[in-house]
Design an enzyme around this catalytic site. Sequence first.
Site, mmCIF file in Angstrom:
data_model
loop_
_atom_site.group_PDB
_atom_site.id
_atom_site.type_symbol
_atom_site.label_atom_id
_atom_site.label_comp_id
_atom_site.label_asym_id
_atom_site.label_seq_id
_atom_site.Cartn_x
_atom_site.Cartn_y
_atom_site.Cartn_z
ATOM 1 N N TYR A 25 0.854 -1.192 0.000
ATOM 2 C CA TYR A 25 0.000 0.000 0.000
ATOM 3 C C TYR A 25 0.886 1.237 0.000
ATOM 4 C CZ TYR A 25 -3.374 3.491 1.539
ATOM 5 O OH TYR A 25 -4.163 4.608 1.612
ATOM 6 N N GLU A 69 -3.833 7.329 -3.845
ATOM 7 C CA GLU A 69 -3.705 6.042 -3.161
ATOM 8 C C GLU A 69 -3.418 4.958 -4.198
ATOM 9 O OE1 GLU A 69 -7.268 3.870 -1.805
ATOM 10 O OE2 GLU A 69 -6.457 4.162 0.210
#
Length: 391
Positions: free
Chosen positions: A109, A197
Site C-alpha cells: 500500500y 492512493e
Amino acid sequence: MDIHEYQAKELLRDFGVQIPQGGLAYSPEQAVYRAKEIGGERWVVKAQVHAGGRGKAGGIRVCGDDKEIWQAAEELFGKRLVTHQTGAQGKIIHRLYIEAATDIDKELYFGLVLDRTSERVMVVASAEGGMEIEEIARLKPQSILRVAVEPAVGMQGFEAREIAFGLGLPATLVSQAVTTFLGTYRAFRDLDATMVEINPLVVTKGGRLLALDCKMSFDDNALFRRSHIAELRDKSQEDPREMQAHDRGLSYVGLDGNIGCIINGAGLAMATMDMIKHADGEPANFMDIGGGASPERVAKAFRLVLSDSKVEAVLVNIFAGINRCDWVAQGIVQALEKLECKAPLVVRLAGTNVAEGRQILAGSGLPIIAADTLKEAADKVVAAWRQSTGK
Ligand code: ADP
Ligand code: MG
C-alpha cells in the site's frame, strides 16, 4: 473531485510510475478488441466507478479468453455496482478498463494524503496492501509507515529509499520504488491533489513494481488552474443532487434524512443540522445558499431541495447580515408559486429587514409555519414532519 482508476493511472504514468498495459472500453466488442491489442493470455476487466472495494463487489473480473471478456463486459455495462463505499444505490458502470493480468508476488500500500493537523503531505505506506487502509490500520497497525514531507523541499531521495526499505523491498527494487514514490509525490503536488492512493502497489513475479490500482482526488478550489484535470470529471458518478447544485453555484451536500434545509452560511447550516438532530429529526441535505442570496437563488434552492423525493419537510433558516430577509421571503414566495410543495414548510428569518420579510410571507397566503429562534424552528419542523407523515 474524484477521477477514475484509468485516468489516475494515465496521470501517474506521466510522472514515471509504472502501470500494467491497459485500454478503455465502452462496449463488450471494444473490450475484446482492447484485450487483443494488449496481447497475452489473461486479462482483468475492471469496472470504472468512483469507489473502492470493487473487487469484493464483483467489479473486477479475471478472464482467460474472448468469450469470458465479452461475458464479463456484458454483465457489467449499465449495472449499478454496490460496494461498501457507494451506498445502497451503487454507482453506474459506463466504462470498463481492460488490463493485462499481472502475476503478483506481493501487494503493498502506498498513499499520499493532506494531513491538516501537521499541514504536511503525509506518506502512508504498508507492506500489507490489497486490503483497505482502514482494515490495515485495524488488523496490522504496526505495519503502517508514516512520513510527513517537508513542503519547502518536497520529498527527498533518501526519504523514498527509507520508505522502500521500511516496506521490506529487496535492494534490486529500490531504484524502481524511489522513482514510483518521488513520481507520485510530484503528481500530487503539481496537480493539486488532496489524495493519491496506490492500492495495491505490487511486486510482480518478474521483479517489477507496478501500480495495479490507483485513486486520486483533487482540490476543487484549484481546478480553475488545472483544466486538464477539471475535464476528467465524470458527472455520472456524482450524487445528482450535488451535481445540479454545483452547476447552479449552490453548496449542497446530500444526506440520508428527510428534512430539507435551506440556510445561508456554512456555520449556521451546521448549527441547524445539530438542532434538527437534537429535536430527533434527520436532515436530508446541507444546503448553503451563501451570503448575498437573491430571490432567484432562493427559488433555485427550493426547486432543488423539493426535487429530492426523500424530502418530507423543509426548514428555511436565514440570518440576514449581508442578505435581506425581504429578498429571501420574495424568493420563497416566487418558488412556491411555481412549485407544488406538499411538505410542511417552516421559515425562520432574522436580521436585516426581518419585519418586511415576515410581512411578505404572512401576506402571501401560503401555509408557512413561522419561527423566531433556531431551536423553535428545529422543533417545529420535526413536529410538522411527524404530523404530516405519521412517523
Ligand atoms: P478495488 O480496490 O476497487 O477492489 P483493485 O483494482 O485494487 O480494485 O482490484 C482488486 C484486486 O484485484 C487487487 O488487489 C488485485 O489483487 C486484483 N487485480 C487488480 N488488477 C489486477 C491486474 N491487472 N492483474 C492481476 N490482478 C489484479
Ligand atoms: Mg484497490
